[in-house]
Design a protein around this motif. Structure first.
Motif, PDB file in Angstrom:
ATOM      1  N   SER A   2       0.341   3.838  -6.522  1.00  0.00           N
ATOM      2  CA  SER A   2       0.924   3.122  -6.991  1.00  0.00           C
ATOM      3  C   SER A   2       1.993   2.143  -6.928  1.00  0.00           C
ATOM      4  CB  SER A   2       1.296   3.232  -8.578  1.00  0.00           C
ATOM      5  OG  SER A   2       2.809   4.223  -7.836  1.00  0.00           O
ATOM      6  N   ASP A   3       2.154   0.583  -7.346  1.00  0.00           N
ATOM      7  CA  ASP A   3       2.953  -0.096  -7.302  1.00  0.00           C
ATOM      8  C   ASP A   3       4.630   0.351  -7.022  1.00  0.00           C
ATOM      9  OD1 ASP A   3       1.249  -2.481  -6.361  1.00  0.00           O
ATOM     10  OD2 ASP A   3       2.471  -3.530  -8.577  1.00  0.00           O
ATOM     11  N   LEU A   4       4.607   1.337  -7.741  1.00  0.00           N
ATOM     12  CA  LEU A   4       5.717   2.110  -8.083  1.00  0.00           C
ATOM     13  C   LEU A   4       5.755   2.759  -6.662  1.00  0.00           C
ATOM     14  CD1 LEU A   4       8.198   3.210  -9.271  1.00  0.00           C
ATOM     15  CD2 LEU A   4       7.138   5.005 -10.338  1.00  0.00           C
ATOM     16  N   MET A  63      12.135  -1.433 -13.674  1.00  0.00           N
ATOM     17  CA  MET A  63      11.419  -2.417 -13.817  1.00  0.00           C
ATOM     18  C   MET A  63       9.723  -1.676 -13.423  1.00  0.00           C
ATOM     19  SD  MET A  63      12.263  -5.349 -15.180  1.00  0.00           S
ATOM     20  CE  MET A  63      11.197  -6.776 -14.794  1.00  0.00           C
ATOM     21  N   ALA A  64       9.961  -1.375 -11.881  1.00  0.00           N
ATOM     22  CA  ALA A  64       8.632  -0.920 -11.145  1.00  0.00           C
ATOM     23  C   ALA A  64       8.297   0.255 -12.096  1.00  0.00           C
ATOM     24  CB  ALA A  64       8.868  -0.744  -9.619  1.00  0.00           C
ATOM     25  N   GLU A  65       9.266   1.592 -12.799  1.00  0.00           N
ATOM     26  CA  GLU A  65       8.729   2.669 -13.507  1.00  0.00           C
ATOM     27  C   GLU A  65       7.935   1.513 -14.729  1.00  0.00           C
ATOM     28  OE1 GLU A  65      11.202   5.861 -11.739  1.00  0.00           O
ATOM     29  OE2 GLU A  65      12.606   4.518 -14.026  1.00  0.00           O
ATOM     30  N   GLY A  66       8.575   0.491 -15.279  1.00  0.00           N
ATOM     31  CA  GLY A  66       7.786  -0.006 -16.144  1.00  0.00           C
ATOM     32  C   GLY A  66       8.949   0.437 -17.463  1.00  0.00           C
ATOM     33  N   GLY A  67      10.389   0.315 -17.178  1.00  0.00           N
ATOM     34  CA  GLY A  67      10.953   0.662 -18.351  1.00  0.00           C
ATOM     35  C   GLY A  67      11.811   0.046 -19.072  1.00  0.00           C
ATOM     36  N   ILE A  68      12.890   0.335 -20.220  1.00  0.00           N
ATOM     37  CA  ILE A  68      13.577  -0.854 -20.779  1.00  0.00           C
ATOM     38  C   ILE A  68      14.284  -1.235 -20.885  1.00  0.00           C
ATOM     39  CG2 ILE A  68      11.858  -0.135 -22.712  1.00  0.00           C
ATOM     40  CD1 ILE A  68      13.874   1.214 -23.759  1.00  0.00           C
ATOM     41  N   ALA A 112      -0.018  -5.385   3.328  1.00  0.00           N
ATOM     42  CA  ALA A 112      -0.271  -6.647   2.435  1.00  0.00           C
ATOM     43  C   ALA A 112      -0.398  -5.792   1.352  1.00  0.00           C
ATOM     44  CB  ALA A 112      -2.419  -6.836   2.525  1.00  0.00           C
ATOM     45  N   GLU A 113      -0.323  -4.159   0.707  1.00  0.00           N
ATOM     46  CA  GLU A 113      -0.424  -3.845  -0.150  1.00  0.00           C
ATOM     47  C   GLU A 113       1.213  -3.480  -0.443  1.00  0.00           C
ATOM     48  OE1 GLU A 113      -1.271   0.048  -0.277  1.00  0.00           O
ATOM     49  OE2 GLU A 113      -2.146   0.707  -2.094  1.00  0.00           O
ATOM     50  N   THR A 114       1.958  -3.348   0.099  1.00  0.00           N
ATOM     51  CA  THR A 114       3.042  -3.012  -0.597  1.00  0.00           C
ATOM     52  C   THR A 114       4.057  -4.701  -0.975  1.00  0.00           C
ATOM     53  OG1 THR A 114       3.576  -1.649   1.437  1.00  0.00           O
ATOM     54  CG2 THR A 114       5.663  -2.672   0.902  1.00  0.00           C
ATOM     55  N   ASP A 115       3.952  -5.603   0.735  1.00  0.00           N
ATOM     56  CA  ASP A 115       3.832  -7.164   0.175  1.00  0.00           C
ATOM     57  C   ASP A 115       3.171  -7.443  -1.764  1.00  0.00           C
ATOM     58  OD1 ASP A 115       4.868  -9.464   0.975  1.00  0.00           O
ATOM     59  OD2 ASP A 115       2.563 -10.530   0.654  1.00  0.00           O
ATOM     60  N   ALA A 116       1.570  -7.035  -1.834  1.00  0.00           N
ATOM     61  CA  ALA A 116       1.659  -7.156  -3.038  1.00  0.00           C
ATOM     62  C   ALA A 116       2.555  -7.135  -4.129  1.00  0.00           C
ATOM     63  CB  ALA A 116       0.103  -6.590  -3.351  1.00  0.00           C
ATOM     64  N   ALA A 117       2.459  -5.702  -3.981  1.00  0.00           N
ATOM     65  CA  ALA A 117       3.669  -4.819  -5.097  1.00  0.00           C
ATOM     66  C   ALA A 117       4.769  -5.471  -5.268  1.00  0.00           C
ATOM     67  CB  ALA A 117       3.646  -3.061  -4.549  1.00  0.00           C
ATOM     68  N   TRP A 118       5.423  -6.085  -4.169  1.00  0.00           N
ATOM     69  CA  TRP A 118       7.044  -6.671  -4.164  1.00  0.00           C
ATOM     70  C   TRP A 118       6.608  -7.606  -5.239  1.00  0.00           C
ATOM     71  CZ3 TRP A 118      11.601  -5.791  -3.973  1.00  0.00           C
ATOM     72  CH2 TRP A 118      12.223  -4.795  -3.743  1.00  0.00           C
TER      73      TRP A 118
END
Length: 131
Positions: A2-4, A63-68, A112-118
């Protein structure tokens, strides 16, 4: 992954490889945006920079966790930094600098996966300026 997970893994790599990343992050920020360095003239012991960086890491993780929490804090800090003459694009540049330092620390482990997540994370933080 996951992105997180990718964001957390990359931040852990930064901590492991850099120790205290603040000197590298601020050196890069001031090299890329020298007009920001005078804003820290009174920060003789680095306390403001350290606090700002910790809060930035907390917001990125939230933000990565989808928090508020992060949208509220970043909205308030955009206004606060605007009173110092920091436009939104330079406010966002700090997060790009963090990403660039993480990437530099990870070297060949940056994927590339890390770059996309960032990229997705930083797009969401920048979009808060329009909210």
């Amino acid at each position: 992954m996951s992105d997180l997970d990718l964001i957390l893994q990359s931040l852990e790599a930064l901590a492991e490889r850099e120790g205290d990343p603040a000197p590298a992050i601020y050196a890069r920020l001031f090299a890329d945006h020298p007009d920001l360095e005078p804003l820290f003239l009174m920060d003789t012991d680095g306390g403001v920079r350290g606090s700002m960086l910790r809060q930035s890491f907390d917001c990125l993780i939230d933000m990565a966790e989808g928090g508020i929490m992060a949208p509220v804090i970043l909205g308030a800090e955009r206004v606060n930094h605007g009173t110092y003459g920091v436009p939104d694009n330079l406010f966002d540049a700090f997060f790009n600098t963090i990403r660039d330092c993480v990437k530099a620390a990870m070297r060949s482990d940056w994927t590339a996966e890390t770059d996309a997540a960032w990229s997705r994370l930083l797009a969401r933080t920048a979009a808060l300026a329009d909210a």
